[in-house]
Design a protein around this motif. Sequence first.
Motif, mmCIF file in Angstrom:
data_model
loop_
_atom_site.group_PDB
_atom_site.id
_atom_site.type_symbol
_atom_site.label_atom_id
_atom_site.label_comp_id
_atom_site.label_asym_id
_atom_site.label_seq_id
_atom_site.Cartn_x
_atom_site.Cartn_y
_atom_site.Cartn_z
ATOM 1 N N TYR A 1 -2.880 12.621 9.595
ATOM 2 C CA TYR A 1 -3.300 11.282 10.021
ATOM 3 C C TYR A 1 -2.891 11.022 11.477
ATOM 4 O O TYR A 1 -3.357 10.071 12.093
ATOM 5 N N LEU B 1 -8.681 6.467 6.958
ATOM 6 C CA LEU B 1 -8.335 7.879 6.770
ATOM 7 C C LEU B 1 -8.138 8.201 5.290
ATOM 8 O O LEU B 1 -8.626 9.226 4.795
ATOM 9 N N ALA B 2 -7.439 7.325 4.591
ATOM 10 C CA ALA B 2 -7.211 7.563 3.168
ATOM 11 C C ALA B 2 -8.534 7.565 2.402
ATOM 12 O O ALA B 2 -8.769 8.403 1.532
ATOM 13 N N GLU C 1 0.843 -1.210 0.000
ATOM 14 C CA GLU C 1 0.000 0.000 0.000
ATOM 15 C C GLU C 1 0.869 1.247 0.000
ATOM 16 O O GLU C 1 1.819 1.344 0.779
ATOM 17 N N THR D 1 2.553 0.910 6.683
ATOM 18 C CA THR D 1 1.214 0.503 7.108
ATOM 19 C C THR D 1 1.252 0.274 8.615
ATOM 20 O O THR D 1 1.907 -0.669 9.084
ATOM 21 N N THR E 1 -16.777 13.109 13.293
ATOM 22 C CA THR E 1 -15.558 13.815 12.905
ATOM 23 C C THR E 1 -14.767 12.921 11.962
ATOM 24 O O THR E 1 -14.441 11.789 12.288
ATOM 25 N N ASP F 1 -5.569 -2.600 8.406
ATOM 26 C CA ASP F 1 -4.956 -1.347 7.957
ATOM 27 C C ASP F 1 -5.897 -0.200 8.289
ATOM 28 O O ASP F 1 -6.646 0.273 7.432
ATOM 29 N N LEU F 2 -5.877 0.240 9.555
ATOM 30 C CA LEU F 2 -6.796 1.302 9.949
ATOM 31 C C LEU F 2 -6.508 2.628 9.256
ATOM 32 O O LEU F 2 -7.399 3.469 9.138
ATOM 33 N N SER F 3 -5.293 2.830 8.809
ATOM 34 C CA SER F 3 -4.981 4.065 8.077
ATOM 35 C C SER F 3 -5.812 4.172 6.812
ATOM 36 O O SER F 3 -6.050 5.274 6.305
ATOM 37 N N VAL G 1 -10.507 5.799 15.170
ATOM 38 C CA VAL G 1 -9.871 6.330 13.967
ATOM 39 C C VAL G 1 -10.882 7.023 13.050
ATOM 40 O O VAL G 1 -10.497 7.761 12.152
ATOM 41 N N VAL H 1 -5.800 1.258 -1.790
ATOM 42 C CA VAL H 1 -6.983 2.090 -1.596
ATOM 43 C C VAL H 1 -7.474 2.600 -2.953
ATOM 44 O O VAL H 1 -8.680 2.637 -3.204
ATOM 45 N N GLU I 1 -10.543 10.657 3.063
ATOM 46 C CA GLU I 1 -9.905 11.816 2.444
ATOM 47 C C GLU I 1 -10.249 11.863 0.959
ATOM 48 O O GLU I 1 -10.525 12.923 0.395
ATOM 49 N N PRO J 1 -5.916 11.053 14.502
ATOM 50 C CA PRO J 1 -6.780 9.864 14.563
ATOM 51 C C PRO J 1 -6.011 8.574 14.848
ATOM 52 O O PRO J 1 -6.498 7.705 15.585
ATOM 53 N N LEU J 2 -4.812 8.413 14.299
ATOM 54 C CA LEU J 2 -4.048 7.199 14.579
ATOM 55 C C LEU J 2 -3.585 7.158 16.033
ATOM 56 O O LEU J 2 -3.484 6.082 16.634
#
Lengths: 300, 300, 300, 300
Positions: free
Chosen positions: C228, D205-206, C192, C198, D4, D200-202, D239, D163, D209, C231-232
């Motif tokens: 980011y 966010l991606a 990714e 990641t 949020t 992959d919690l990020s 998150v 993503v 966005e 939130p992380l």
Amino acid sequence: MEPTCSPAPKPQAKAPAYKLTSRVTHPQNSLIPLGSFVIGGPEFIIMAGPCSVEADPQMLGTAWDVKVAGAHIIRGGAFKPRSSPYSFQGLAEEGLKKLASARELTGLAIVTEVMDSTDVDLVSSYADILQVGARNAQNFSLLKRLGQLNKPILLKRGLMNTVEEFLCSAEYILAGGNPNVILCERGIRTFETSTRNTLDLSSVLAIKEKSHLPVIVDPSHASGKAHYVAPLSKAALAVGADGLMIEVHCDPANALCDGEESLNPEQFKELMLTLKDLAPHFGRQISTIANHNPQLAENA
Amino acid sequence: MEPTCSPAPKPQAKAPAYKLTSRVTHPQNSLIPLGSFVIGGPEFIIMAGPCSVEADPQMLGTAWDVKVAGAHIIRGGAFKPRSSPYSFQGLAEEGLKKLASARELTGLAIVTEVMDSTDVDLVSSYADILQVGARNAQNFSLLKRLGQLNKPILLKRGLMNTVEEFLCSAEYILAGGNPNVILCERGIRTFETSTRNTLDLSSVLAIKEKSHLPVIVDPSHASGKAHYVAPLSKAALAVGADGLMIEVHCDPANALCDGEESLNPEQFKELMLTLKDLAPHFGRQISTIANHNPQLAENA
Amino acid sequence: MEPTCSPAPKPQAKAPAYKLTSRVTHPQNSLIPLGSFVIGGPEFIIMAGPCSVEADPQMLGTAWDVKVAGAHIIRGGAFKPRSSPYSFQGLAEEGLKKLASARELTGLAIVTEVMDSTDVDLVSSYADILQVGARNAQNFSLLKRLGQLNKPILLKRGLMNTVEEFLCSAEYILAGGNPNVILCERGIRTFETSTRNTLDLSSVLAIKEKSHLPVIVDPSHASGKAHYVAPLSKAALAVGADGLMIEVHCDPANALCDGEESLNPEQFKELMLTLKDLAPHFGRQISTIANHNPQLAENA
Amino acid sequence: MEPTCSPAPKPQAKAPAYKLTSRVTHPQNSLIPLGSFVIGGPEFIIMAGPCSVEADPQMLGTAWDVKVAGAHIIRGGAFKPRSSPYSFQGLAEEGLKKLASARELTGLAIVTEVMDSTDVDLVSSYADILQVGARNAQNFSLLKRLGQLNKPILLKRGLMNTVEEFLCSAEYILAGGNPNVILCERGIRTFETSTRNTLDLSSVLAIKEKSHLPVIVDPSHASGKAHYVAPLSKAALAVGADGLMIEVHCDPANALCDGEESLNPEQFKELMLTLKDLAPHFGRQISTIANHNPQLAENA
């Protein structure tokens, strides 16, 4: 000369999940008829053609070129799996007809991708070999449907499938009653970005150790770079693959897709002559090309 | 015959981050002296020996066997990078002395891993070639220190390093003033578990396209399986690598580490004869083995 | 309130390779003193500061800002691991001196990276906590040397290290005699590309299940994106981490490195207030910030 | 309180390949009706139920338990994607009927996987929400077919999809005319083996966005471990995810699949109470559970 492959494993007491696919239940290499050829034996099988079937002059011209150069099977995509819905999706049945024309012109069998179980009847009415793309490698419904056919199925390894999962996908087809499966290593997804995918030639060894099915290599989609195709093809022959799938386009710069990884006919011919010469050193042969004077090989 | 490598890229206006390593600043292949041989030229260089230096009969016996079989360089680990602190860490200076004895016996240069900048003086007082292991591929302090030497450095690609990062690591050594760097592809870490690592032969092409440095392949650590070593070695020759590093142990079943991936001397000798015969077909030669039965060899 | 972590595993008959690190030999959470705080207990420890120590106003100013905002530990890099030898390598001892000034100004302990065993004496003469970077996570010589100290070691997980390997790396330090190891999850390398790495928050659970050592999360290096980080950070608190490492720079747009992932002091302060309020809901507290408007805070 | 989410990106001149899915063309969060609820707004949506629909007492019993505990949507698999053709394939239409019974009993909408375009008519005649599994994430024919429906589609991210690719897959559905797509992050395939996949919690966010579509998290399939589900659920809430999909089985030890990652009803109820209490701190609410005395939360 018999193809040299990795030595069969010692007989195991217990077959793995992929029973019919496994060498435990079927110790001998499978020989699968493809058109007028057989894959899994000494003949190093080359499938070649454009990524997508485009207009007639392109398809027919490329088909003729690859046949003359010694390819055994013509490939071309009529139904294209594209990441984006706005990209060229393929000519569909129109494309299948052009492939049939290519078969008529060259006498060579055709292989083309089928993307959905609803298309199986249509595609199998034209194609000699049906291909399952990497992104459908675990489309179990499609695999089950293809298991009901007799025609050979070219099953591509998923981008993210382990060899175990790959063989289990093949098992779906064999369990349905169709033993004619050819596997294809086309690179896996890794963190490396210098190539489109990472060609995993070791998988050829793992597959031949665990399974009796023939396995070919697609260096075009694996690398994404036309100038990597020749050396990777030689490496695939050297590691013991049963054949190759090579993208060839009469005008790569203007191809509707995958132009950067396609060879032009001249480059393909040159590669075929090289493979012809090398094949006997790896227990293979390419009988579609007449014996020639190796010193003149580059001039042919 | 000159080794055939991927065509040099068209000259670029701007050199990449790895300036000295890049073909943009140094278009010709680098030729690096290794003992009485040169790597980067037609000679297909074979480095062979046990994973770890163990007791004298083992090291000397294996060294003699690999020399007789045609290896150019002896390898053996005196300082071993082990995931666990409780695993055998290597014989340290005792091991370096045994390697020196092996050199005396065989007349071949030795390559061994240096794990820390504090050991560089010691190791370079014994070794002809110093190796940086995969887990130290971005140990920048160590790379800087090795840049201060003249001796050749065998730099292994990190498990998780892109080709770009790999070349930047080489750049640390060249920027320090030492141009004698040999790169080594030894497999990268992926999701696939049928092999210990995933051998990325395409990286040989990417490296030769971007850099003038020679690159060898280590199929032993890449696959983790002795019976994969021969086919992967042939594939490495076919793809255009400049040589190989092969683990050989006189008694793999009882090796202190990496027994499953080590060849015994008989298997190594057989592999060397095969490579000898194949090499000329890929623009290479192995001059350490006398020409033998013409029916088994093409005219070199 | 005691921090809630994953339930300890049922006692196992056999300790794993990472014996001292394992909960099997040490069932209770380790509490490690860090300056005037303790990590591994209820206090949610925040380490903050710039990626690199730059000129004095920057380091001292940022140190003051993060202290005022409630950070427990100041970070800053004096020795920087850079992929390219031509990138800013850090201010070295000059940087260590500025960190010492920051400690004097704020009263907070400092953590900084040590890149090589030859630098351990120098760095430990200034730093309260020594950090091992992700690219040195398997620099076993460095880990052994750090095992000889008493000072706390912040060990970052390697880009491509499994949790098992991570714990084995910690074992090198504990086996040397130094029990004061704090682990740090900072993201792993995957295919990714929308984030720099990641972030693998599940590793916090795996670590706490297998080991008694405290573990913090670095969302800055993991994501590579300043927006980011908040939130992380909240997710890390929620999953049960013992703390965070956050990059803060007084002027991110002009930072010498990692500007895109650094918070400015205002953003950091806002994040700290948010974490202060959330902490009690996850069995934690941040005592360095005074209780403020009750409507913004739950009763701690 | 409005949820949020990551700040919308500054307007870009050019929309990406996933035009309709992109925030560039649709800046506001999409609100998608699911049964009597709406996802993408303040309500933190919980979908829960067994991996597979099994015998009636199991499905109805589990459905009732999860409803009582506050779930918004019932899940259950009638068509199961199994790596091996010999594993339980699901109860097919029989399973759909049981799901319909569960809906009748609880009043909650049902979500279930459809594996093939030939099954879309059948499945949509029973299900309120149709799910596309991770292994079909790039089954473009299926996505096109689902684009012809109006019913909400729960699209799982492929094991190895970026993503970008994930959003392009969603684009197939929107481009077909169906705007009702809910995305689901369920972990990606990496080298780490301590969890079944790497959550992959990020990506949440991606996604938020780049896109206006709601995104939930499936910590059950991601981790493969029941005792990881609660902390990962809290992290997902923290998150900024719009909801969760949780596997619940009345008797996990005897589940036909995925028993190790399923919560029992008691554990699920406890998790729901915890999430109920935490939700307001992250701009969310769970209105299906009555307000209760937080101090008695564990005793409920």
